[in-house]
Scaffold this motif. Sequence first.
Motif, short mmCIF file in Angstrom:
data_model
loop_
_atom_site.label_atom_id
_atom_site.label_comp_id
_atom_site.label_asym_id
_atom_site.label_seq_id
_atom_site.Cartn_x
_atom_site.Cartn_y
_atom_site.Cartn_z
N ARG A 213 5.79 4.93 1.85
CA ARG A 213 5.36 6.06 2.68
C ARG A 213 5.49 7.37 1.92
O ARG A 213 6.56 7.72 1.42
CB ARG A 213 6.18 6.12 3.96
N GLY A 214 4.40 8.10 1.84
CA GLY A 214 4.40 9.39 1.17
C GLY A 214 4.66 10.53 2.13
O GLY A 214 4.60 10.38 3.36
N GLU A 215 4.92 11.69 1.57
CA GLU A 215 5.16 12.89 2.37
C GLU A 215 3.84 13.59 2.70
O GLU A 215 2.81 13.34 2.08
CB GLU A 215 6.09 13.84 1.61
N THR A 216 3.91 14.47 3.67
CA THR A 216 2.74 15.27 4.03
C THR A 216 2.35 16.17 2.85
O THR A 216 3.14 16.42 1.94
CB THR A 216 3.03 16.14 5.26
N LEU A 217 1.14 16.69 2.89
CA LEU A 217 0.64 17.52 1.80
C LEU A 217 1.48 18.79 1.63
O LEU A 217 1.68 19.27 0.51
CB LEU A 217 -0.82 17.90 2.05
N GLY A 218 1.89 19.35 2.74
CA GLY A 218 2.67 20.57 2.67
C GLY A 218 4.06 20.38 3.25
O GLY A 218 4.30 19.41 3.97
N PRO A 219 4.96 21.29 2.87
CA PRO A 219 4.70 22.45 2.02
C PRO A 219 4.63 22.07 0.54
O PRO A 219 5.25 21.09 0.11
CB PRO A 219 5.92 23.35 2.28
N GLU B 117 0.04 13.65 -6.72
CA GLU B 117 1.48 13.83 -6.91
C GLU B 117 2.26 13.10 -5.83
O GLU B 117 3.25 12.41 -6.12
CB GLU B 117 1.82 15.33 -6.88
N ARG B 118 1.82 13.24 -4.58
CA ARG B 118 2.49 12.53 -3.49
C ARG B 118 2.39 11.00 -3.69
O ARG B 118 3.33 10.26 -3.38
CB ARG B 118 1.86 12.91 -2.15
N TYR B 119 1.25 10.55 -4.19
CA TYR B 119 1.09 9.12 -4.46
C TYR B 119 2.10 8.66 -5.50
O TYR B 119 2.79 7.65 -5.32
CB TYR B 119 -0.34 8.84 -4.95
N ALA C 138 0.84 -1.19 0.00
CA ALA C 138 0.00 0.00 0.00
C ALA C 138 0.87 1.24 0.00
O ALA C 138 2.05 1.20 0.36
CB ALA C 138 -0.92 0.03 1.22
N VAL C 139 0.28 2.33 -0.44
CA VAL C 139 0.89 3.66 -0.32
C VAL C 139 0.17 4.39 0.80
O VAL C 139 -1.05 4.53 0.77
CB VAL C 139 0.76 4.45 -1.63
#
Length: 250
Positions: free
Chosen positions: A100-106, A235-237, A65-66
Amino acid sequence: MQSRTADSPPLIAVAHGSRDPRAAATVEELLRAVRLARPDLDVRTAYLDHAPPTLARALSGLDEAVVLPLLLTAAYHSRVDIPGALREASVRNPRLRVHRGETLGPHPLLVTALERRLADAGVTIGAPDTAVVLVSAGSSDRRANAVIARMARQWARSRPWWSVTAAYASAAAPSPADEVVRLRHAGASHVVVAPYLLAPGHFADKVERDGLKAGADVVAGVLGPAPELVTILLERYAQAVHRSPDVATA
């Protein structure tokens, strides 16, 4: 419509969670927009607190999973809570591979989303007589608060606003009310508040109430299901899915 394939592992979006039902409703509205944009993806929701399902539950039955934090800055929840939940999931399923993805921001598009909400509230974007107060929830992590201050400085340089300054609804200074008062005393003709918050709830209500009481002309709405957030999530996905997955670890 694209069909779901093994090349598109499920997206698990992890939100903070709130006792306020408006928060979960807003998260679900955002994820519905993600599903519309990418019908090939299995998009699931998880919450760190106050609402089901937990991240471990959302990962149940999956081998890959992502995991994307629906958080606007990297702080305690992304650095401690989510890794802890992934450790719990790995105990249940040692074969689990997590991207593991990054947070939405910045992210630059978040300013676009903030301006969208200000425009929705009737604010002329970039008006030179208007001071903007960028308000985040605030964190005990100074690094997270510094990100908001830097974001405010960059926003100020990109538009001819009177000013853009940061404030914090908790855990750090200045408060939104204090910053509104300071700007009024400094001579700002108009003061508007831009909540850097994903969903309605305690902090959003407090920011609106305190900001208006302190003399703000406008308090914009929360970011919610703004189309810019859909773009950022996808984009993060894409960034995460191209990284080598790990067995769930810190």
